[in-house]
Design a protein around this motif. Structure first.
Motif, PDB file in Angstrom:
ATOM      1  N   ILE A 115       0.823  -1.203   0.000  1.00  0.00           N
ATOM      2  CA  ILE A 115       0.000   0.000   0.000  1.00  0.00           C
ATOM      3  C   ILE A 115       0.862   1.261   0.000  1.00  0.00           C
ATOM      4  O   ILE A 115       0.506   2.278  -0.584  1.00  0.00           O
ATOM      5  CB  ILE A 115      -0.953  -0.022   1.210  1.00  0.00           C
ATOM      6  N   SER A 116       2.012   1.205   0.645  1.00  0.00           N
ATOM      7  CA  SER A 116       2.901   2.363   0.707  1.00  0.00           C
ATOM      8  C   SER A 116       4.102   2.158  -0.219  1.00  0.00           C
ATOM      9  O   SER A 116       4.597   1.040  -0.376  1.00  0.00           O
ATOM     10  CB  SER A 116       3.395   2.571   2.149  1.00  0.00           C
ATOM     11  N   LYS A 117       4.581   3.250  -0.807  1.00  0.00           N
ATOM     12  CA  LYS A 117       5.767   3.174  -1.663  1.00  0.00           C
ATOM     13  C   LYS A 117       7.024   2.889  -0.858  1.00  0.00           C
ATOM     14  O   LYS A 117       8.050   2.505  -1.429  1.00  0.00           O
ATOM     15  CB  LYS A 117       5.930   4.485  -2.435  1.00  0.00           C
ATOM     16  N   ALA A 118       6.948   3.056   0.471  1.00  0.00           N
ATOM     17  CA  ALA A 118       8.103   2.794   1.327  1.00  0.00           C
ATOM     18  C   ALA A 118       8.229   1.314   1.681  1.00  0.00           C
ATOM     19  O   ALA A 118       9.230   0.899   2.242  1.00  0.00           O
ATOM     20  CB  ALA A 118       8.000   3.625   2.611  1.00  0.00           C
ATOM     21  N   TRP A 119       7.214   0.519   1.364  1.00  0.00           N
ATOM     22  CA  TRP A 119       7.238  -0.904   1.698  1.00  0.00           C
ATOM     23  C   TRP A 119       7.890  -1.688   0.569  1.00  0.00           C
ATOM     24  O   TRP A 119       7.786  -1.328  -0.607  1.00  0.00           O
ATOM     25  CB  TRP A 119       5.833  -1.436   1.918  1.00  0.00           C
ATOM     26  N   PHE A 120       8.556  -2.792   0.918  1.00  0.00           N
ATOM     27  CA  PHE A 120       9.103  -3.689  -0.092  1.00  0.00           C
ATOM     28  C   PHE A 120       8.951  -5.128   0.382  1.00  0.00           C
ATOM     29  O   PHE A 120       8.712  -5.395   1.554  1.00  0.00           O
ATOM     30  CB  PHE A 120      10.577  -3.364  -0.385  1.00  0.00           C
ATOM     31  N   ARG A 121       9.109  -6.055  -0.542  1.00  0.00           N
ATOM     32  CA  ARG A 121       8.792  -7.450  -0.253  1.00  0.00           C
ATOM     33  C   ARG A 121       9.868  -8.389  -0.785  1.00  0.00           C
ATOM     34  O   ARG A 121      10.405  -8.177  -1.870  1.00  0.00           O
ATOM     35  CB  ARG A 121       7.451  -7.787  -0.917  1.00  0.00           C
ATOM     36  N   LEU A 122      10.162  -9.444  -0.021  1.00  0.00           N
ATOM     37  CA  LEU A 122      10.984 -10.562  -0.478  1.00  0.00           C
ATOM     38  C   LEU A 122      10.133 -11.822  -0.398  1.00  0.00           C
ATOM     39  O   LEU A 122       9.458 -12.060   0.607  1.00  0.00           O
ATOM     40  CB  LEU A 122      12.237 -10.718   0.383  1.00  0.00           C
ATOM     41  N   VAL A 123      10.182 -12.643  -1.451  1.00  0.00           N
ATOM     42  CA  VAL A 123       9.329 -13.819  -1.536  1.00  0.00           C
ATOM     43  C   VAL A 123      10.167 -15.045  -1.882  1.00  0.00           C
ATOM     44  O   VAL A 123      11.108 -14.972  -2.686  1.00  0.00           O
ATOM     45  CB  VAL A 123       8.234 -13.633  -2.615  1.00  0.00           C
ATOM     46  N   GLU A 124       9.827 -16.160  -1.277  1.00  0.00           N
ATOM     47  CA  GLU A 124      10.492 -17.429  -1.584  1.00  0.00           C
ATOM     48  C   GLU A 124      10.329 -17.782  -3.062  1.00  0.00           C
ATOM     49  O   GLU A 124       9.305 -17.464  -3.676  1.00  0.00           O
ATOM     50  CB  GLU A 124       9.889 -18.559  -0.750  1.00  0.00           C
ATOM     51  N   ILE A 125      11.341 -18.451  -3.611  1.00  0.00           N
ATOM     52  CA  ILE A 125      11.271 -18.935  -4.987  1.00  0.00           C
ATOM     53  C   ILE A 125      11.454 -20.452  -4.961  1.00  0.00           C
ATOM     54  O   ILE A 125      12.426 -20.955  -4.391  1.00  0.00           O
ATOM     55  CB  ILE A 125      12.365 -18.298  -5.865  1.00  0.00           C
ATOM     56  N   GLU A 126      10.506 -21.154  -5.559  1.00  0.00           N
ATOM     57  CA  GLU A 126      10.594 -22.605  -5.600  1.00  0.00           C
ATOM     58  C   GLU A 126      11.673 -23.061  -6.576  1.00  0.00           C
ATOM     59  O   GLU A 126      11.931 -22.406  -7.592  1.00  0.00           O
ATOM     60  CB  GLU A 126       9.257 -23.208  -6.018  1.00  0.00           C
ATOM     61  N   GLU A 127      12.271 -24.187  -6.262  1.00  0.00           N
ATOM     62  CA  GLU A 127      13.222 -24.792  -7.191  1.00  0.00           C
ATOM     63  C   GLU A 127      12.486 -25.291  -8.425  1.00  0.00           C
ATOM     64  O   GLU A 127      11.305 -25.629  -8.367  1.00  0.00           O
ATOM     65  CB  GLU A 127      13.943 -25.962  -6.524  1.00  0.00           C
ATOM     66  N   ASP A 128      13.205 -25.331  -9.557  1.00  0.00           N
ATOM     67  CA  ASP A 128      12.588 -25.879 -10.755  1.00  0.00           C
ATOM     68  C   ASP A 128      12.617 -27.403 -10.692  1.00  0.00           C
ATOM     69  O   ASP A 128      13.025 -27.999  -9.691  1.00  0.00           O
ATOM     70  CB  ASP A 128      13.282 -25.354 -12.017  1.00  0.00           C
ATOM     71  N   VAL A 129      12.173 -28.037 -11.779  1.00  0.00           N
ATOM     72  CA  VAL A 129      12.095 -29.500 -11.806  1.00  0.00           C
ATOM     73  C   VAL A 129      13.464 -30.129 -11.595  1.00  0.00           C
ATOM     74  O   VAL A 129      13.584 -31.220 -11.021  1.00  0.00           O
ATOM     75  CB  VAL A 129      11.475 -29.979 -13.138  1.00  0.00           C
ATOM     76  N   ALA A 130      14.524 -29.442 -12.017  1.00  0.00           N
ATOM     77  CA  ALA A 130      15.883 -29.958 -11.864  1.00  0.00           C
ATOM     78  C   ALA A 130      16.453 -29.666 -10.475  1.00  0.00           C
ATOM     79  O   ALA A 130      17.598 -30.000 -10.186  1.00  0.00           O
ATOM     80  CB  ALA A 130      16.797 -29.366 -12.932  1.00  0.00           C
ATOM     81  N   GLY A 131      15.664 -29.028  -9.600  1.00  0.00           N
ATOM     82  CA  GLY A 131      16.136 -28.721  -8.252  1.00  0.00           C
ATOM     83  C   GLY A 131      17.037 -27.509  -8.187  1.00  0.00           C
ATOM     84  O   GLY A 131      17.825 -27.365  -7.248  1.00  0.00           O
ATOM     85  N   LYS A 132      16.922 -26.603  -9.148  1.00  0.00           N
ATOM     86  CA  LYS A 132      17.785 -25.428  -9.197  1.00  0.00           C
ATOM     87  C   LYS A 132      16.946 -24.146  -9.148  1.00  0.00           C
ATOM     88  O   LYS A 132      15.759 -24.146  -9.433  1.00  0.00           O
ATOM     89  CB  LYS A 132      18.628 -25.434 -10.472  1.00  0.00           C
ATOM     90  N   GLY A 133      17.623 -23.054  -8.809  1.00  0.00           N
ATOM     91  CA  GLY A 133      17.004 -21.741  -8.890  1.00  0.00           C
ATOM     92  C   GLY A 133      16.155 -21.328  -7.707  1.00  0.00           C
ATOM     93  O   GLY A 133      15.546 -20.267  -7.730  1.00  0.00           O
ATOM     94  N   GLY A 134      16.098 -22.125  -6.660  1.00  0.00           N
ATOM     95  CA  GLY A 134      15.262 -21.797  -5.523  1.00  0.00           C
ATOM     96  C   GLY A 134      15.925 -20.822  -4.554  1.00  0.00           C
ATOM     97  O   GLY A 134      17.154 -20.743  -4.470  1.00  0.00           O
ATOM     98  N   VAL A 135      15.110 -20.049  -3.849  1.00  0.00           N
ATOM     99  CA  VAL A 135      15.569 -19.171  -2.778  1.00  0.00           C
ATOM    100  C   VAL A 135      14.747 -19.513  -1.555  1.00  0.00           C
ATOM    101  O   VAL A 135      13.531 -19.308  -1.546  1.00  0.00           O
ATOM    102  CB  VAL A 135      15.393 -17.677  -3.126  1.00  0.00           C
ATOM    103  N   ASN A 136      15.408 -20.060  -0.503  1.00  0.00           N
ATOM    104  CA  ASN A 136      14.657 -20.503   0.662  1.00  0.00           C
ATOM    105  C   ASN A 136      14.450 -19.377   1.671  1.00  0.00           C
ATOM    106  O   ASN A 136      14.974 -18.277   1.528  1.00  0.00           O
ATOM    107  CB  ASN A 136      15.334 -21.716   1.322  1.00  0.00           C
ATOM    108  N   PHE A 137      13.689 -19.694   2.716  1.00  0.00           N
ATOM    109  CA  PHE A 137      13.291 -18.672   3.674  1.00  0.00           C
ATOM    110  C   PHE A 137      14.471 -18.138   4.467  1.00  0.00           C
ATOM    111  O   PHE A 137      14.532 -16.950   4.782  1.00  0.00           O
ATOM    112  CB  PHE A 137      12.233 -19.236   4.620  1.00  0.00           C
TER     113      PHE A 137
END
Length: 199
Positions: A115-137
């Motif tokens: 809602i505010s321009k001062a806020w920002f977000r980080l979100v988990e990224i799931e690994e792909d089928v090969a088990g790569k590219g994920g970002v955990n908590f």
């Protein structure tokens, strides 16, 4: 919907969830083999932008007291059963008290509106089928602390997030959290007593 949400839903990962229509709706689906009798899907409407603090009633404290706690740097935990309005209340508090603060939001699914321009977000990224590219908590927490937010919002607390909640509460950041587990709790003391088994 799956493509727009950027999530996997296949036999190797037979469960997924996300938001649609500008975060107005939250969905979750489970397919075989996890649900052997067929797929299941639930969709529910979010009320984040519809309600402010005036839409809630307070029995044991006032919004002014809550502001005093937050201004004092206390961490605040919202807990309750599923669909009880925890996250909606948390967003109402954020709108009322944090609109001009640099707020960092940690989520598994991007759900809380910026809602505010001062806020920002980080979100988990799931690994792909090969088990790569994920970002955990855990990586999200490390990166969040390096970004020096004035307040950290943890959108969901389950097992691993419980440990992160305690660690972040000791870093000097005010924390606003929503416990989305359906476990019924009678008090914050009961939640704290369960922390070792949750983490």
């Amino acid at each position: 919907v799956l493509f727009r949400s950027g999530v996997r839903l296949d036999p190797l990962r037979p469960h997924a969830g996300g938001v649609i229509n500008g975060k107005a709706w939250r969905w979750h689906s489970v397919i075989p083999p996890m649900s052997p009798d067929g797929p299941s899907l639930v969709v529910r409407k979010q009320a984040f932008t519809d309600l402010g603090l005036g839409g809630f009633s307070f029995e044991n404290f006032t919004p002014e007291q809550l502001l005093k706690w937050l201004a004092g740097g206390f961490s605040v935990l919202f807990f309750g059963s599923t669909d009880s309005g925890k996250t909606t209340l948390m967003v109402a508090v954020m709108k009322a008290f944090f609109s001009n603060m640099r707020v960092g939001i940690l989520e598994s699914i991007a759900e809380i509106p910026l809602i505010s321009k001062a806020w920002f977000r980080l979100v988990e990224i799931e690994e792909d089928v090969a088990g790569k590219g994920g970002v955990n908590f855990n990586r999200l927490v490390e990166e969040m602390l390096r970004l020096s937010p004035q307040c950290i919002v943890l959108g969901e607390i389950r097992g691993r997030e419980a440990k992160c909640f305690l660690e972040m509460s000791q870093t000097g950041h005010g924390g606003v959290m929503a416990d989305r587990k359906s476990t019924r709790l009678n008090s914050s003391h009961e939640w704290i007593s369960r922390m070792p088994s949750s983490a």
